[in-house]
Design a protein around this motif. Structure first.
Motif, PDB file in Angstrom:
ATOM      1  N   TRP A 126      -6.241 -41.910 -38.520  1.00 12.65           N
ATOM      2  CA  TRP A 126      -4.901 -42.722 -39.138  1.00 12.65           C
ATOM      3  C   TRP A 126      -5.379 -44.182 -39.459  1.00 12.65           C
ATOM      4  N   ILE A 127      -5.896 -44.544 -38.326  1.00  9.14           N
ATOM      5  CA  ILE A 127      -6.472 -46.032 -38.580  1.00  9.14           C
ATOM      6  C   ILE A 127      -7.352 -46.272 -39.703  1.00  9.14           C
ATOM      7  N   SER A 128      -8.115 -45.530 -39.958  1.00 13.23           N
ATOM      8  CA  SER A 128      -9.134 -45.345 -41.156  1.00 13.23           C
ATOM      9  C   SER A 128      -8.634 -45.490 -42.414  1.00 13.23           C
ATOM     10  N   GLU A 129      -7.210 -44.610 -42.525  1.00 18.19           N
ATOM     11  CA  GLU A 129      -6.607 -44.488 -43.533  1.00 18.19           C
ATOM     12  C   GLU A 129      -5.792 -45.539 -43.760  1.00 18.19           C
ATOM     13  N   LEU A 130      -5.244 -46.332 -42.772  1.00 14.85           N
ATOM     14  CA  LEU A 130      -4.507 -47.471 -43.200  1.00 14.85           C
ATOM     15  C   LEU A 130      -5.546 -48.704 -43.447  1.00 14.85           C
ATOM     16  N   PHE A 131      -6.507 -48.747 -43.025  1.00 11.20           N
ATOM     17  CA  PHE A 131      -7.476 -49.745 -43.691  1.00 11.20           C
ATOM     18  C   PHE A 131      -8.019 -49.417 -44.877  1.00 11.20           C
ATOM     19  N   ARG A 132      -8.100 -48.173 -45.433  1.00 10.19           N
ATOM     20  CA  ARG A 132      -8.468 -47.638 -46.766  1.00 10.19           C
ATOM     21  C   ARG A 132      -7.419 -48.167 -47.701  1.00 10.19           C
ATOM     22  N   GLU A 133      -6.072 -48.183 -47.269  1.00 10.82           N
ATOM     23  CA  GLU A 133      -5.049 -48.640 -48.143  1.00 10.82           C
ATOM     24  C   GLU A 133      -5.128 -49.950 -48.604  1.00 10.82           C
ATOM     25  N   PHE A 134      -6.080 -50.708 -47.879  1.00 10.20           N
ATOM     26  CA  PHE A 134      -6.090 -52.129 -47.943  1.00 10.20           C
ATOM     27  C   PHE A 134      -7.345 -52.470 -48.593  1.00 10.20           C
ATOM     28  N   PHE A 135      -8.085 -51.362 -48.833  1.00 10.97           N
ATOM     29  CA  PHE A 135      -9.379 -51.490 -49.510  1.00 10.97           C
ATOM     30  C   PHE A 135     -10.605 -51.842 -48.392  1.00 10.97           C
ATOM     31  N   ILE A 136     -10.085 -51.998 -47.236  1.00 15.11           N
ATOM     32  CA  ILE A 136     -11.054 -52.026 -46.315  1.00 15.11           C
ATOM     33  C   ILE A 136     -11.982 -51.008 -45.750  1.00 15.11           C
ATOM     34  N   GLU A 137     -13.163 -51.032 -46.187  1.00 17.22           N
ATOM     35  CA  GLU A 137     -14.059 -49.854 -45.612  1.00 17.22           C
ATOM     36  C   GLU A 137     -14.470 -49.575 -44.355  1.00 17.22           C
ATOM     37  N   ASN A 138     -14.629 -50.624 -43.828  1.00 15.45           N
ATOM     38  CA  ASN A 138     -15.377 -50.836 -42.343  1.00 15.45           C
ATOM     39  C   ASN A 138     -14.578 -51.430 -41.383  1.00 15.45           C
ATOM     40  N   ALA A 139     -14.260 -50.712 -40.325  1.00 13.83           N
ATOM     41  CA  ALA A 139     -13.636 -51.484 -39.112  1.00 13.83           C
ATOM     42  C   ALA A 139     -14.149 -51.174 -37.856  1.00 13.83           C
ATOM     43  N   SER A 140     -14.422 -52.059 -36.829  1.00 17.26           N
ATOM     44  CA  SER A 140     -14.934 -51.835 -35.582  1.00 17.26           C
ATOM     45  C   SER A 140     -14.130 -51.524 -34.804  1.00 17.26           C
ATOM     46  N   ILE A 141     -14.100 -50.313 -34.258  1.00 18.44           N
ATOM     47  CA  ILE A 141     -12.889 -49.905 -33.292  1.00 18.44           C
ATOM     48  C   ILE A 141     -13.514 -49.278 -32.034  1.00 18.44           C
ATOM     49  N   VAL A 142     -13.002 -49.640 -30.787  1.00 17.88           N
ATOM     50  CA  VAL A 142     -13.408 -49.493 -29.546  1.00 17.88           C
ATOM     51  C   VAL A 142     -12.264 -48.559 -28.820  1.00 17.88           C
ATOM     52  N   PHE A 143     -12.742 -47.497 -28.593  1.00 12.30           N
ATOM     53  CA  PHE A 143     -11.627 -46.679 -27.476  1.00 12.30           C
ATOM     54  C   PHE A 143     -12.127 -46.776 -25.979  1.00 12.30           C
ATOM     55  N   MET A 144     -11.305 -47.059 -25.033  1.00 15.44           N
ATOM     56  CA  MET A 144     -12.063 -47.401 -23.806  1.00 15.44           C
ATOM     57  C   MET A 144     -10.720 -46.688 -22.833  1.00 15.44           C
ATOM     58  N   SER A 145     -11.063 -45.851 -21.946  1.00 12.98           N
ATOM     59  CA  SER A 145     -10.186 -45.373 -21.186  1.00 12.98           C
ATOM     60  C   SER A 145      -9.681 -46.344 -20.005  1.00 12.98           C
ATOM     61  N   ALA A 146      -8.582 -46.524 -19.426  1.00 19.42           N
ATOM     62  CA  ALA A 146      -8.029 -47.307 -18.578  1.00 19.42           C
ATOM     63  C   ALA A 146      -8.990 -47.364 -17.279  1.00 19.42           C
ATOM     64  N   GLU A 147      -9.587 -46.269 -16.940  1.00 21.25           N
ATOM     65  CA  GLU A 147     -10.422 -45.879 -15.959  1.00 21.25           C
ATOM     66  C   GLU A 147     -11.757 -46.651 -16.094  1.00 21.25           C
ATOM     67  N   GLU A 148     -12.502 -46.382 -17.343  1.00 18.56           N
ATOM     68  CA  GLU A 148     -13.504 -47.265 -17.855  1.00 18.56           C
ATOM     69  C   GLU A 148     -13.376 -48.697 -17.818  1.00 18.56           C
ATOM     70  N   ARG A 149     -12.202 -49.416 -18.359  1.00 14.03           N
ATOM     71  CA  ARG A 149     -11.976 -50.691 -18.210  1.00 14.03           C
ATOM     72  C   ARG A 149     -12.097 -51.217 -17.113  1.00 14.03           C
TER      73      ARG A 149
END
Length: 179
Positions: free
Chosen positions: A134-157
């Motif tokens: 979904w995030i990638s699709e939103l960025f593509r709608e704005f013609f942004i091909e690359n976005a750096s996304i980090v997913f981190m669990s609350a425990e890992e944080r």
């Protein structure tokens, strides 16, 4: 933010997004191949934007070369980034049960190496993959091909915070209420 209603045309919005996020000084034929609208639809909206004094159009023997005028470029960029941020916020709110916090950074002018950091609780791999899509699709709608996304669990944080991890400490420095 509903940009189509604001600008009265999906084609016009796509043209402006392309000029802001992909490249300036583009021909109408290149726009036609990149934004999937017909040449007459693009020509009509280019003429409308030109009549509004928003575009700088260079005409020569090889055709048109189109860009947004310098004095308006930052304004459109700000409008489109605000719309993207709003759309991301709406998306993250739909996952609010699973997402503890999220931070919008580099692409939104915060000087860190990541664009988005998501701290989650109780998310499984399929749910993370779905959210990434979904995030990638939103960025593509704005013609942004690359976005750096980090997913981190609350425990890992928490674990990385206790170990004084540089990345987590950067998050706290820029967003002090995240401790």
């Amino acid at each position: 933010m509903n940009l189509e209603k604001l600008f009265w045309s999906k084609t016009k919005v796509d043209i402006l997004k392309y000029l802001v996020f992909r490249r300036q000084w583009v021909s109408m034929r290149a726009l036609e191949s990149e934004i999937w609208w017909t040449f007459p639809a693009i020509k009509k909206q280019i003429d409308s934007l030109d009549e509004s004094w928003v575009l700088d159009i260079q005409k020569d023997n090889s055709g048109f070369s189109i860009s947004i005028k310098k004095e308006y470029f930052d304004l459109f960029k700000q409008i489109f980034f605000t719309a993207l941020k709003s759309n991301l916020t709406i998306l993250f709110d739909t996952y609010s049960v699973m997402i503890n916090k999220y931070f919008l950074w580099k692409i939104f002018w915060v000087p860190l190496d990541m664009d988005i950091v998501i701290i989650y609780q109780h998310m499984e791999k399929p749910q993370i993959d779905e959210l990434k899509n979904w995030i990638s699709e939103l960025f593509r709608e704005f013609f942004i091909e690359n976005a750096s996304i980090v997913f981190m669990s609350a425990e890992e944080r928490e674990k990385r915070y206790r170990l004084a991890d540089k990345f987590v400490l950067q998050v706290i420095r820029y967003f002090p209420d995240t401790k």
